[in-house]
Design an enzyme around this catalytic site. Sequence first.
Site, PDB file in Angstrom:
ATOM      1  N   CYS A  33       7.866   3.099  -4.098  1.00  0.00           N
ATOM      2  CA  CYS A  33       7.764   1.653  -4.361  1.00  0.00           C
ATOM      3  C   CYS A  33       6.673   1.291  -5.357  1.00  0.00           C
ATOM      4  CB  CYS A  33       7.486   0.910  -3.060  1.00  0.00           C
ATOM      5  SG  CYS A  33       5.925   1.416  -2.347  1.00  0.00           S
ATOM      6  N   ASP A  35       3.439   1.251  -4.687  1.00  0.00           N
ATOM      7  CA  ASP A  35       2.230   0.741  -4.041  1.00  0.00           C
ATOM      8  C   ASP A  35       1.131   1.809  -4.042  1.00  0.00           C
ATOM      9  OD1 ASP A  35       3.571  -1.570  -3.614  1.00  0.00           O
ATOM     10  OD2 ASP A  35       3.987  -1.211  -1.503  1.00  0.00           O
ATOM     11  N   CYS A  59       2.686  -3.414   0.558  1.00  0.00           N
ATOM     12  CA  CYS A  59       3.421  -4.297   1.454  1.00  0.00           C
ATOM     13  C   CYS A  59       2.681  -4.464   2.782  1.00  0.00           C
ATOM     14  CB  CYS A  59       4.800  -3.709   1.703  1.00  0.00           C
ATOM     15  SG  CYS A  59       4.713  -2.184   2.648  1.00  0.00           S
ATOM     16  N   CYS A 103       6.168   3.805   4.128  1.00  0.00           N
ATOM     17  CA  CYS A 103       4.894   3.120   3.890  1.00  0.00           C
ATOM     18  C   CYS A 103       3.742   3.833   4.594  1.00  0.00           C
ATOM     19  CB  CYS A 103       4.972   1.678   4.346  1.00  0.00           C
ATOM     20  SG  CYS A 103       6.403   0.795   3.692  1.00  0.00           S
TER      21      CYS A 103
HETATM   22 FE1  FES Z   1       5.421   0.190  -0.743  1.00  0.00          FE
HETATM   23 FE2  FES Z   1       5.585  -0.248   1.805  1.00  0.00          FE
HETATM   24  S1  FES Z   1       6.977  -0.926   0.281  1.00  0.00           S
HETATM   25  S2  FES Z   1       4.192   1.048   0.771  1.00  0.00           S
END
Ligand code: FES
Length: 124
Positions: A33, A35, A59, A103
């Site tokens: 994602c 992140d 998130c 995540c």
């Molecule tokens: Fe990226 Fe949860 S959607 S860590």
Amino acid sequence: MYSDKVMDHFRKPRNAGVIENPDAVGEVGNPACGDVMKIYLKINKDEIINEIKFQTFGCASAIACSSMVTELAINKHIDVAEKISRKDIADALDGLPAPKMHCSNLGADALQEAIKNYRSSKQS
Ligand code: FES
């Protein structure tokens, strides 16, 4: 869809922030994602993590997982802390929705990266 514990750690993250002059830092990105999580450690002479903080750009689940991994790792020896798994984090949060399991990777991976960096700094 989220457990009460996930919501609690998302709304009131524990140990969020930065440590000045940390003994180790670990930073990882989640390829699924994009992140990112950064973890800071203070480690005493007995190799116990006596301070830990995180910064997470991600998130709600990533923030809850980051908060939980700091609670699982604080006051632990680095040999114990580095064995904290993605599943340990998800279990401690009473589970994550299946699409959000990835995540929990951020928390475990960033902690392991920080401990790895600490060990390699001691060797040099
Ligand atoms: Fe990226 Fe949860 S959607 S860590």
